[in-house]
Each structure stands twice: as C-alpha cells, then as structure tokens.
Design a protein around this motif. Structure first.
Motif, mmCIF file in Angstrom:
data_model
loop_
_atom_site.group_PDB
_atom_site.id
_atom_site.type_symbol
_atom_site.label_atom_id
_atom_site.label_comp_id
_atom_site.label_asym_id
_atom_site.label_seq_id
_atom_site.Cartn_x
_atom_site.Cartn_y
_atom_site.Cartn_z
ATOM 1 N N LYS A 62 -69.016 15.120 17.107
ATOM 2 C CA LYS A 62 -68.380 14.029 17.618
ATOM 3 C C LYS A 62 -67.341 13.564 16.821
ATOM 4 C CE LYS A 62 -69.070 9.902 20.722
ATOM 5 N NZ LYS A 62 -70.012 9.067 21.219
ATOM 6 N N GLY A 99 -63.810 14.926 16.791
ATOM 7 C CA GLY A 99 -62.930 14.628 17.860
ATOM 8 C C GLY A 99 -62.685 16.006 18.422
ATOM 9 N N SER A 100 -61.308 16.122 19.129
ATOM 10 C CA SER A 100 -60.833 17.439 20.110
ATOM 11 C C SER A 100 -60.732 18.189 18.958
ATOM 12 C CB SER A 100 -59.818 16.836 20.794
ATOM 13 O OG SER A 100 -58.731 16.236 20.341
ATOM 14 N N ASN A 101 -60.343 18.224 17.779
ATOM 15 C CA ASN A 101 -59.859 19.333 16.622
ATOM 16 C C ASN A 101 -61.068 20.142 16.495
ATOM 17 O OD1 ASN A 101 -57.217 18.456 16.828
ATOM 18 N ND2 ASN A 101 -57.625 17.165 14.957
ATOM 19 N N GLY A 102 -62.458 19.613 16.582
ATOM 20 C CA GLY A 102 -63.521 20.370 16.450
ATOM 21 C C GLY A 102 -63.813 20.646 15.142
ATOM 22 N N LYS A 110 -68.006 22.822 23.037
ATOM 23 C CA LYS A 110 -67.624 23.996 23.654
ATOM 24 C C LYS A 110 -66.655 24.745 22.584
ATOM 25 C CE LYS A 110 -63.279 21.287 25.213
ATOM 26 N NZ LYS A 110 -62.332 21.187 26.010
ATOM 27 N N ILE A 151 -63.528 26.186 21.033
ATOM 28 C CA ILE A 151 -62.098 25.909 21.145
ATOM 29 C C ILE A 151 -61.251 26.826 20.405
ATOM 30 C CG2 ILE A 151 -62.548 23.532 21.704
ATOM 31 C CD1 ILE A 151 -61.622 23.125 18.717
ATOM 32 N N ALA A 153 -66.056 22.323 19.510
ATOM 33 C CA ALA A 153 -65.683 20.824 19.777
ATOM 34 C C ALA A 153 -66.806 19.868 20.495
ATOM 35 C CB ALA A 153 -64.425 20.590 20.584
ATOM 36 N N VAL A 207 -68.677 17.819 23.175
ATOM 37 C CA VAL A 207 -68.545 17.683 24.693
ATOM 38 C C VAL A 207 -69.356 16.195 24.913
ATOM 39 C CG1 VAL A 207 -69.004 18.593 26.937
ATOM 40 C CG2 VAL A 207 -67.855 19.757 25.404
#
Length: 152
Positions: free
Chosen positions: A21, A24-27, A68, A70, A104, A106
């Motif tokens: 977590k 972030g969105s960069n995973g 997920k 990425i 990443a 979710v």
C-alpha cells in the motif's frame, strides 16, 4: 479477455500488504521467486489481473488483501546482481532464468481470510493453496475468488 486471479505469498515481516500500500500506484516488483512452477505462473499473468496477497510464515497465515498486475513478466535483474540475495550464478543477461511482475495495491481486507478457514470450505478444497501449500505463486479460479471474497 477476462481477468485472471492469482495468489501471491509473502512473509509480512519481509514485505506486507501495508508495505505494498505504501508503494502507491507505482507498485512494486514481485521478487524472490526461485521456483520454476511459480515463475511460469508469473509469466502467464496479464495487465490488470487480480492478485490475492497472502501472508505466510506468521502466526495466522491468511489472505489479507488484493493487488493487481501493473507490469507483466520481465527479466529479474536481481538474478544478475552478485550483491543481491536473489543472485543466480546460472543466469546471464542472455539467459535470465527468472522473472518479475509489478504489483500495485488495490485493497486491504478488513477481515483477513485465514488458511484454517479456507481449508474448511468445500468449494475451496481443490485450491492450489490447499493442494500445493509451499507454492509461492499460484492461480485462483474465478469460482474460488468469488467464494473467497464472501469470506472477507
């Protein structure tokens, strides 16, 4: 193409759902896989596939959340780095035996689903987590996924 489902094991003291977590969105690259069957499963993963994050080697082994895919499978550069704990002397730039995928965060499940519970659910009795418990990466069927999310 429909999304596939996968289970990824991690030791929470090494890398937890909270660590994912925090990325972030960069995973984060999913590293350290040194089992051919697990590697082959990683190579089947597609963008957007759902992964269940499973905490192992802890007091209560459990599925604790979702991520997920990425970035699909690519060469594991750690295998080529002699300073890495994942160095593989049999790998080379031309023939890297290992792969990574990027994952990443979710969702962290409010209620983890312990292995002890999974083993009591008849619809999950054929799950690879139950049948091949030492495998660190494994597929999860759509039916198994649907049952698991009702338990969270």
């Amino acid at each position: 193409m429909t999304s596939q489902y996968w289970l990824l094991k991690t030791e929470p003291n090494e890398f937890s759902i909270d660590d994912l977590k925090a990325k972030g969105s960069n995973g984060e690259p999913w590293d350290g896989i040194r089992n051919y069957q697990a590697r082959n499963f990683m190579r089947e993963m597609a963008m957007g596939d759902t992964v269940l994050i499973y905490h192992s080697a802890c007091a209560v082994p459990a599925i604790v959340g979702e991520g997920k895919i990425i970035k699909t499978a690519y060469d594991d550069h750690f295998a080529l780095d002699p300073k890495s704990k994942y160095f593989d002397e049999k790998s080379s730039a031309d023939k890297n035996r290992w792969s990574l995928v990027d994952v990443a965060f979710v969702e962290k499940w409010q209620k983890p689903v312990p292995l002890s519970t999974i083993k009591t659910v008849k619809a999950l009795s054929e799950m690879k987590l139950v049948k091949q418990s030492r495998l660190s990466v494994s597929p999860v069927t759509a039916d198994e996924y649907e049952v698991l999310i009702t338990l969270k």
